[in-house]
Design a protein around this motif. Structure first.
Motif, PDB file in Angstrom:
ATOM      1  N   ARG A 169       0.990  -1.118  -0.028  1.00  0.00           N
ATOM      2  CA  ARG A 169       0.047  -0.027  -0.178  1.00  0.00           C
ATOM      3  C   ARG A 169       0.699   1.289   0.290  1.00  0.00           C
ATOM      4  O   ARG A 169       1.391   1.626   1.119  1.00  0.00           O
ATOM      5  CB  ARG A 169      -1.008   0.026   1.292  1.00  0.00           C
ATOM      6  CG  ARG A 169      -1.996  -1.154   1.132  1.00  0.00           C
ATOM      7  CD  ARG A 169      -2.985  -1.143   2.249  1.00  0.00           C
ATOM      8  NE  ARG A 169      -4.087  -1.869   2.052  1.00  0.00           N
ATOM      9  CZ  ARG A 169      -3.988  -3.319   2.574  1.00  0.00           C
ATOM     10  NH1 ARG A 169      -2.880  -3.977   3.026  1.00  0.00           N
ATOM     11  NH2 ARG A 169      -4.907  -4.056   2.212  1.00  0.00           N
ATOM     12  N   PRO A 184       1.383   5.474  -1.924  1.00  0.00           N
ATOM     13  CA  PRO A 184       0.585   6.376  -2.272  1.00  0.00           C
ATOM     14  C   PRO A 184       1.141   6.536  -4.049  1.00  0.00           C
ATOM     15  O   PRO A 184       2.011   5.912  -4.334  1.00  0.00           O
ATOM     16  CB  PRO A 184       1.485   7.654  -1.636  1.00  0.00           C
ATOM     17  CG  PRO A 184       2.678   7.347  -0.923  1.00  0.00           C
ATOM     18  CD  PRO A 184       2.484   5.895  -0.633  1.00  0.00           C
ATOM     19  N   ASP A 185       0.438   7.065  -4.607  1.00  0.00           N
ATOM     20  CA  ASP A 185       0.378   7.013  -6.172  1.00  0.00           C
ATOM     21  C   ASP A 185       1.856   7.541  -6.524  1.00  0.00           C
ATOM     22  O   ASP A 185       2.526   7.191  -7.603  1.00  0.00           O
ATOM     23  CB  ASP A 185      -0.577   7.541  -6.882  1.00  0.00           C
ATOM     24  CG  ASP A 185      -1.926   6.916  -6.841  1.00  0.00           C
ATOM     25  OD1 ASP A 185      -1.851   5.733  -6.411  1.00  0.00           O
ATOM     26  OD2 ASP A 185      -3.108   7.447  -6.826  1.00  0.00           O
ATOM     27  N   SER A 186       2.148   8.650  -5.856  1.00  0.00           N
ATOM     28  CA  SER A 186       3.487   9.246  -6.477  1.00  0.00           C
ATOM     29  C   SER A 186       4.511   8.334  -6.137  1.00  0.00           C
ATOM     30  O   SER A 186       5.732   8.642  -6.518  1.00  0.00           O
ATOM     31  CB  SER A 186       3.638  10.644  -4.989  1.00  0.00           C
ATOM     32  OG  SER A 186       3.699  10.165  -4.031  1.00  0.00           O
ATOM     33  N   ARG A 242       4.535   4.805  -6.402  1.00  0.00           N
ATOM     34  CA  ARG A 242       4.352   3.778  -7.250  1.00  0.00           C
ATOM     35  C   ARG A 242       5.588   3.144  -7.967  1.00  0.00           C
ATOM     36  O   ARG A 242       5.732   2.012  -8.404  1.00  0.00           O
ATOM     37  CB  ARG A 242       3.222   3.732  -8.171  1.00  0.00           C
ATOM     38  CG  ARG A 242       1.769   3.401  -7.220  1.00  0.00           C
ATOM     39  CD  ARG A 242       1.478   2.239  -6.501  1.00  0.00           C
ATOM     40  NE  ARG A 242       0.433   1.966  -5.763  1.00  0.00           N
ATOM     41  CZ  ARG A 242       0.562   0.976  -4.903  1.00  0.00           C
ATOM     42  NH1 ARG A 242       1.052   0.015  -4.850  1.00  0.00           N
ATOM     43  NH2 ARG A 242      -0.502   0.954  -4.262  1.00  0.00           N
ATOM     44  N   HIS A 243       6.343   4.050  -8.664  1.00  0.00           N
ATOM     45  CA  HIS A 243       7.520   3.833  -9.504  1.00  0.00           C
ATOM     46  C   HIS A 243       8.511   3.021  -8.865  1.00  0.00           C
ATOM     47  O   HIS A 243       9.458   2.614  -9.125  1.00  0.00           O
ATOM     48  CB  HIS A 243       8.116   4.818 -10.335  1.00  0.00           C
ATOM     49  CG  HIS A 243       8.483   5.991  -9.116  1.00  0.00           C
ATOM     50  ND1 HIS A 243       7.775   6.918  -8.662  1.00  0.00           N
ATOM     51  CD2 HIS A 243       9.736   6.271  -8.698  1.00  0.00           C
ATOM     52  CE1 HIS A 243       8.465   7.718  -7.930  1.00  0.00           C
ATOM     53  NE2 HIS A 243       9.701   7.553  -7.841  1.00  0.00           N
ATOM     54  N   GLU A 302       7.774   0.663  -6.801  1.00  0.00           N
ATOM     55  CA  GLU A 302       7.255  -0.597  -6.047  1.00  0.00           C
ATOM     56  C   GLU A 302       8.286  -1.969  -6.699  1.00  0.00           C
ATOM     57  O   GLU A 302       8.507  -2.820  -5.892  1.00  0.00           O
ATOM     58  CB  GLU A 302       5.848  -0.953  -6.391  1.00  0.00           C
ATOM     59  CG  GLU A 302       5.145  -2.103  -6.111  1.00  0.00           C
ATOM     60  CD  GLU A 302       3.749  -2.147  -6.422  1.00  0.00           C
ATOM     61  OE1 GLU A 302       3.116  -3.400  -6.312  1.00  0.00           O
ATOM     62  OE2 GLU A 302       2.972  -1.071  -6.592  1.00  0.00           O
TER      63      GLU A 302
END
Length: 312
Positions: free
Chosen positions: A60, A62-64, A66-67, A69
């Motif tokens: 889980r 934040p979208d900022s 995601r790179h 991951e």
């Protein structure tokens, strides 16, 4: 910071596991929390793991972020072999820190001019905009963008710390599970030894019953045929092969536990083999004590199965 640079910074070798699986048994159940204070803010991870057939990661973020991951997944797979991982990340930043918060003065001046223009439309003067109202307007406050390499470095470092705590907890639980399994191994070996010691008496009693039956029906028997029947009966009652396989499976199970590492699947296979031999032993039983021993073996094996299901 690149992935290879991060691995080298933490004294790790790329392409290899972290080395925590060399001699320990790990449970698949665990929890850990880590906080890392940085110039950006406080990086926090909460990790929870439960049983799973494979390694299943739920991150889980934040979208900022995601790179980042893929790098996180590679880090986790270097530490964990099996289990369902639920990882939650949060970043706490000081909203009053001038390095973290920026003001868009162009938006503020635009709001000011718009408020003055609106005030000229009405006869009655409007309440002027307060500072708090200005700050609440979308776009006035903007979070400063931090260096991507620094963010990834802190993100991976905080995850690494959380994984170390998680693995420590899983190792403690795994040690307890291994001790329970070894105790059941001792029980099975004791039961097998009891059956082996009793085997000559069981065979002798069965042959005595055969002779008594022949004597009761009062018929003349052929000595050669009688001898053959006694041998066949002894073969039917022969459980040496099953006992030898039980001993072999127990020895292999002990070896795997001593070797450590992710061995849950191997142990599960051996549990199935132990159960098969215990079933065969019970089917060949010719007296109550052997039957009771086979039942006790199956109880111990089932207890082992429950423990093995939680081993990585």
């Amino acid at each position: 910071m690149t992935w290879r640079t991060f691995m080298q910074a933490f004294g790790l070798q790329t392409g290899k596991r972290f080395g925590h699986m060399s001699a320990l048994i790990y449970s698949m159940t665990g929890f850990a929390r880590s906080e890392l204070s940085t110039e950006i803010g406080v990086f926090t991870w909460e990790l929870r793991t439960v049983n799973h057939r494979y390694l299943d990661m739920q991150l889980r973020l934040p979208d900022s972020l995601r790179h980042d991951e893929p790098a996180l997944r590679k880090l986790i797979s270097g530490k964990l072999a099996r289990g369902k991982l639920d990882a939650t990340f949060s970043l706490q930043q000081d909203p009053l820190d001038e390095n973290q918060v920026g003001l868009d003065f162009a938006v503020i001046r635009g709001l000011r001019d718009a408020a003055r223009s609106a005030a000229g439309v009405f006869a009655d003067p409007l309440q002027p905009l307060s500072t708090l109202e200005l700050l609440r307007w979308p776009g006035v406050i903007s979070q400063q963008q931090h260096d991507a390499d620094a963010m990834q470095e802190h993100l991976l470092a905080s995850m690494s710390a959380a994984l170390e705590r998680l693995c420590s907890m899983r190792a403690n639980e795994g040690k307890h599970l291994a001790s329970l399994i070894l105790a059941r191994c001792d029980d099975i070996e004791a039961l097998a030894a009891r059956v082996r010691d009793r085997r000559p008496a069981v065979v002798e009693a069965a042959q005595a019953r055969l002779r008594e039956k022949l004597a009761r029906i009062d018929v003349e028997s052929d000595d050669g045929r009688l001898e053959t029947e006694l041998v066949l009966q002894a073969q039917k009652l022969d459980v040496d092969e099953e006992l030898d396989r039980l001993d072999g499976h127990i020895a292999e199970l002990r070896r795997i536990l001593a070797e450590g590492g992710p061995c849950g699947r191997k142990l599960d296979f051996l549990i199935q083999e132990l159960n098969r031999e215990a079933n065969t032993l019970g089917s060949k039983s010719a007296d109550g004590e052997t039957t009771a021993a086979a039942v006790d073996m199956k109880v111990a094996i089932e207890q082992m199965r429950e423990q093995v299901q939680n081993i990585e």
